[in-house]
Design an enzyme around this catalytic site. Sequence first.
Site, PDB file in Angstrom:
ATOM      1  N   ARG A  18      -0.521  15.196  -1.556  1.00  0.00           N
ATOM      2  CA  ARG A  18      -2.221  14.649  -1.922  1.00  0.00           C
ATOM      3  C   ARG A  18      -2.845  15.891  -2.238  1.00  0.00           C
ATOM      4  NH1 ARG A  18      -4.754  10.397   2.102  1.00  0.00           N
ATOM      5  NH2 ARG A  18      -3.505   8.726   1.613  1.00  0.00           N
ATOM      6  N   ASP A  31       0.956  -1.234   0.064  1.00  0.00           N
ATOM      7  CA  ASP A  31       0.046  -0.109  -0.145  1.00  0.00           C
ATOM      8  C   ASP A  31       0.928   1.373  -0.006  1.00  0.00           C
ATOM      9  OD1 ASP A  31      -2.426   1.649   0.348  1.00  0.00           O
ATOM     10  OD2 ASP A  31      -2.008   1.603   2.361  1.00  0.00           O
ATOM     11  N   GLU A  87      -7.689  15.052   7.120  1.00  0.00           N
ATOM     12  CA  GLU A  87      -8.607  15.979   7.485  1.00  0.00           C
ATOM     13  C   GLU A  87      -7.932  17.016   8.677  1.00  0.00           C
ATOM     14  OE1 GLU A  87     -12.429  14.003   8.424  1.00  0.00           O
ATOM     15  OE2 GLU A  87     -12.863  14.713   6.303  1.00  0.00           O
TER      16      GLU A  87
END
EC number: 7.6.2.1
Lengths: 424, 1110
Positions: free
Chosen positions: B595, B410, B499
């Site tokens: 990201r 991953d 977040e």
Amino acid sequence: MVQSPGPAVRSLSRRGLQLPSFRVRLAPALQALGRRKGRWYLSSPSHSEQPGAAAHLREEELRPAPEGTRAPLASATARGAHQPDNTAFTQQRLPAWQPLLSASITLPLFFCAGLAFIGLGLGLYYSSNGIKELGYDYTGNPGSGNCSLCGVADQDRAPPPSCPCAWYFSLSELFPGPVYLYYELTNFYQNNRRYGVSRDDAQLSGLPSALRHPANECAPYQRSPAGLPIAPCGAIANSLFNDTFSLWHQRLPGGPYVEVPLDRTGIAWWTDYHVKFHNPPLVNGSLALAFQGTARPPNWPRPVYLLSPDPNNTGFVNQDFVVWMRTAALPWFRKLYARIRQGNYSAGLPRGAYRLNITYNYPVRAFGGHKRIILSSISWMGGKNPFLGIAYLVVGSLCILTGFVMLVVYIRYQDQSDEADDQE
Amino acid sequence: MEPQPFRELLLCAEEKRVGTRTVFVGNHPISVAEDYIAQRFCDNRIVSSKYTFWNFIPKNLFEQFRRIANFYFLIIFLVQVTVDTPTSPVTSGLPLFFVITVTAIKQGYEDWLRHRADKEVNKRHVYIIENAKRVRKESEKIKVGDVVEVQADETFPCDLILLSSCTSDGTCYVTTASLDGESNCKTHFAVRDTIALGTAESIDRLRAAIECEQPQPDLYKFVGRISIYSNSPEAVARSLGPENLLLKGATLKNTKKIYGVAVYTGMETKMALNYQGKSQKRSAVEKSINLFLIVYLSILLTKAAVCTILKYVWQNTPYNDEPWYNQKTQKERDTFKVLKMFTDFLSFMVLFNFIIPVSMYVTVEMQKFLGSFFISWDKDFYDEEIDEGALVNTSDLNEELGQVDYVFTDKTGTLTENSMEFIECCIDGHTYKGVIQETDGFSQTDGPLTYFDKADKSREELFLRALCLCHTVEIKTNDAVDGATESAELTYVASSPDEIALVKGAKKYGFTFLGIHNGYMRVENQRKEIEDYELLHTLNFDSDRRRMSVIVRTQAGDILLFCKGADSTVFPRVQNHEIEATKAHVEQNAMDGYRTLCVAFKEIAPDDYERIDRQLMEAKMALQDREEKLGKVFDDIETNMNLIGATAVEDKLQDQAAETIEALHAAGLKVWVLTGDKMETAKSTCYACRLFQTSTELLELTTKTIEESERKEDRLHELLIEYRKKLVHEFPKSTRSLKKTWTEQQEYGLIIDGSTLSLILNSSHDSSSNNYKSIFVQICMKCTAVLCCRMAPLQKAQIVRMVKNLKGSPITLSIGDGANDVSMILESHVGIGIKGKEGRQASRNSDYSVPKFKHLKKLLLAHGHLYYVRIAHLVQYFFYKPLYDAAYLTMYNICFTSLPILAYSLLEQHIDIDTLTSDPRLYMKISGNSMLQWGPFLYWTFLAAFEGMVFFFGTYFLFQTSSLEENAKVYGNWTFGTIVFTVLVFTVTLKLALDTRFWTWINHFVIWGSLAFYVFFSFFWGGIIWPFLKQQRMYFVFAQMLSSVSIWLAIILLVFISLFPEILLIVLKNVRRRSARRNLSCKKASDSLSTRPSVRPLLLRTFSDESNIL
């Protein structure tokens, strides 16, 4: 990250040159064989180690661990932290000896072992050869001597009659003693399983209860047709070898035959005779009474307590019987019959003519077997058997041969890698 | 361990799941209820134990004998008992008994622990509201429908629907650490109508019925409806979702007490349903063992058959069959001949059954079990941050670590740290780059911001508000749960670190999120004013939608929708003209390895909102497929939005990730990165961690490359063919040669994204679809590195399965940290979980878990290698170990030869650990199960056969004269056997000593100890007349044997001959290895010189800040 270990390896192997070990002894030979002396360190398991001796202790010290860490499981919880313990064991860093079968060790080892083996082999071979053996097949196949009458007679009948025959031989020189008398049977499967288990060690050890109740393994020699327990029970006991021999010596031609005393004791294992086999307790001082209520094995001409007149050699502790009960490993086997060590014959059998009287009882032709009587002397390694000596000689020479081959291979490789070095 | 009861239970649960269940709160039947069908629910007893006291023995035995080996030995034992055989039943019975007992004790102990744990759970005291009173009961007595009171820091005894809590807004905080490993607090809500029922009396007066689905194991799914019959006869229906459900096993936090009604109890709780054993993974080694067993079994059968035939041939001669000295009993004569032959066959089988090692399974298992400790003990795997080391969940797969061909990893949290940092944002195409300083209270209007170019002020604020509002972050305060949190002591808690990074980022720019109170989100703006927004609807982030949205009402009454999500999902939903400027930034950021998330908003007109609200409510009330319906409604809403900007968050690479990847590459492993991230981000990470080198030629199979043409599939086909041509041309040889020569040849990397993959894997109806797959597989196999991006969790598993089923069935290893990796971890042969920040789900489902990705290197290269070599040796040794007296036979397998090999197999390090980690090439040597192939297996078998011959014939020739002593006494067959056996024991043990290259004191102790023990045992066994034995055949044989010089010499000779080939081989190997190493090291030197330059600039490129500056 990728570093070049090349130079390191090379320097290490060079350091290998200075090693003492076995080089001293073999150096001249190597100098003759190889271009560079000493470069015969065949291997190092990993370049990061092996600075020196082929076998050495990797000295990784046990790092001081905090108290209590030696019990890994307990301390992990005790300290509360989950940090694994830093002990040599848990980290797989136990100090270890990493031996290496490098050429420097194995080559001399091969040569040494080879030499030792050859030496031993020679010794064994000669001592085996020094043993004198004299044998006679008295099976009695037709036309094979005076036992053939008995042999023919025994056909098809299980309990044969005692049939006397004899073996005449003469010795031109002294047969060095001590001399042992063996009988040998072939094609007799004492190692057959059904046969081998057909005995009752408890009965043989003199247990009165077992005497009356032989083990089931003994069947069909467990009980007589009358229902009496057979003592000793079983196929082994039943098939006890019952030929008897006596040796006669004619000192002078035409003179009288003198009986050579045969010592029928001391032929069984000490432990068998003294520990494993016992007669049942005497009843009223009589062995015959002790065996009362039992039947003799069907093939036996007389009950067990009459095997010998000697009270220490009769019943279950009859040495012939004990020897027979130690079943042989192979279908041809020798068993010790007697030792010749008494009187004039303690030094061996002097020269002269001999007659071996045989009472032919034991039928062997029924199962295609042979019987032989053998006179043999003995050495420190036992009876005549060249096998061990030859085997040692072969293996020893093989060792030395491989040693040489390895040396050649090694030197070849050495040259190759030298070339590789040079090319660089 | 087979979780038999669970499976059954699951099955029955499966059947029941259709339909719904109705639960009456407090078990007060509703008078107006139409038809009250008494539904029967199971009680709240948890039974995780397998056995009860009574059924333990039969059940355990049954389970154990289901194992082939055990069953085989049972059969052998029975044959020995019934048929007259040469060996006593004890010889096979004792080891079998030993094996069975040990296993039974182990399982019994484990079950006892489970019993104890169950009891602890079942007998715990809980408070139930009955007739308006608090009644103390044992946990197992809870029935569905009971109202349960739970205090703070207690765990919930069953699955509850939250009715009310001590707070006025009916919320409670829960941690589900024991369920999914997420330790953050989650807020759960009560239905509005029951919030007020804060006392036992009031709760007792509640008349309500809950309709909900039948129990199902998904922790995050729950749909239900509560109908409250207050005063009016008309019921008020409210929807229930997972946010209303308190799961058994979770803990109540920061809330004094709550009332809830039990809906699922006992074995029907979600926790119990999730508690199912993982399917047992079998290692390749075990498969080899089974194969070898079968070979040996057939050898055994042939041998027995041949022996039976020979026996009857021999017996054909009447005097051999029944000589006068050895007559048969009447019974034996009467036995039916065929039956007799059969029993003879069986006895031969039993006689030879020792070629199949009884104790091997035990030893193998012990080796694995003990060996796994070394992994968890390794302090190199210890990570200080989380204060944990490696964890071994399955010890069965230790050696599999040395066998891996493919590594699937991953990206997020595995290759990267998953600690996010807000780097920059872009508003309307203008970049804002904050000074990265994490000082609190630094949120001044124009302090830390570096304006490259200014966007409109209002847009800027809108963007920051969006960041503050569009999330699911919660605030955890140290003290009470009230609004007094003006201080800077805010701790943000969220399910994803993204977040938090965003909220923190917004804070840096002056907008601070202060938490949610009574459905209002409170934000402090740049001017230190508090703004309240009523939170109307939230649709959480999920990996399919890849975006989340909130609908809020401002103080002014405007209704706004904020949406943030991946660019691919947001761009199609915003007006086109806005995209361009932002898109450039997004792509740039993605290239830099950040990201990116795009933020959009939309104003909703009040009447529109009403419609939307209704739709949403409807969807929320739906009992089935609620998520889908909600998603659909949101899909409709989230159109024509206005793009405000984009954010970039940096995801730091894990420590030494690049080195690890490099080492794995060097070890000949193929590393595939499977990520849900964007292609650009993933690609840059791959560059950063050196999965792709600058020299790697990338083959892209993405929507981008395919979209160029009209018909996607045609284009795809073309591309595939083209790539294959390229690769096949490049590598005409097989993959094996690829492994060897990878350094010299051009490397290829493949990039594929989720949508293309699904196009390939489940591509439509045309006939060539199968073709696609095979071409794709061919391409994959030729590439050194494959990057799959935009993967859904299930696709990850799909890929793993695809590779697993390749020709030659390569061993796959998956490593990941998040819940989205679980499927992949479970699918692959070896699953490794990282104890990361995304919860513990991955590590709970894995076979091994380590704290960091870098640990993979040592785990595979050192531990995996060692374990493989160890177990391979162990197995071969067991098959090699080639008979005699009962006790000897029994002891032989158990004592004389098991312990040394066990010690060996635990301690052997044929190569130093450091060397292993630093030279990954060594790994290649053992890949492909090379040590347990037919070659070595035959070698060992022939070696064993050779030695067997040497033993037997050596002694045979020795016994040509059976008088071997100077006193001429004659030896018998038991001596013969003992000689053979002694030679055997010594040879086997010394052979092990030869193979041992790492002598610790334990090895010394065990090897020499076992020889000494053999001698001692032989003396002991032969030295006493054993009263319980019928035949004293070994009596004094050993001692007597040792008194013969010849026998000594023979033993030495035979041992030497048997070991001779082995010694020769080792020495030759050493010669060759040394010269090979020379060559290798030379080559390596030149290699490293040549590869270095290509690595270095990359390092510079990715690790410097250079690329971050625009």
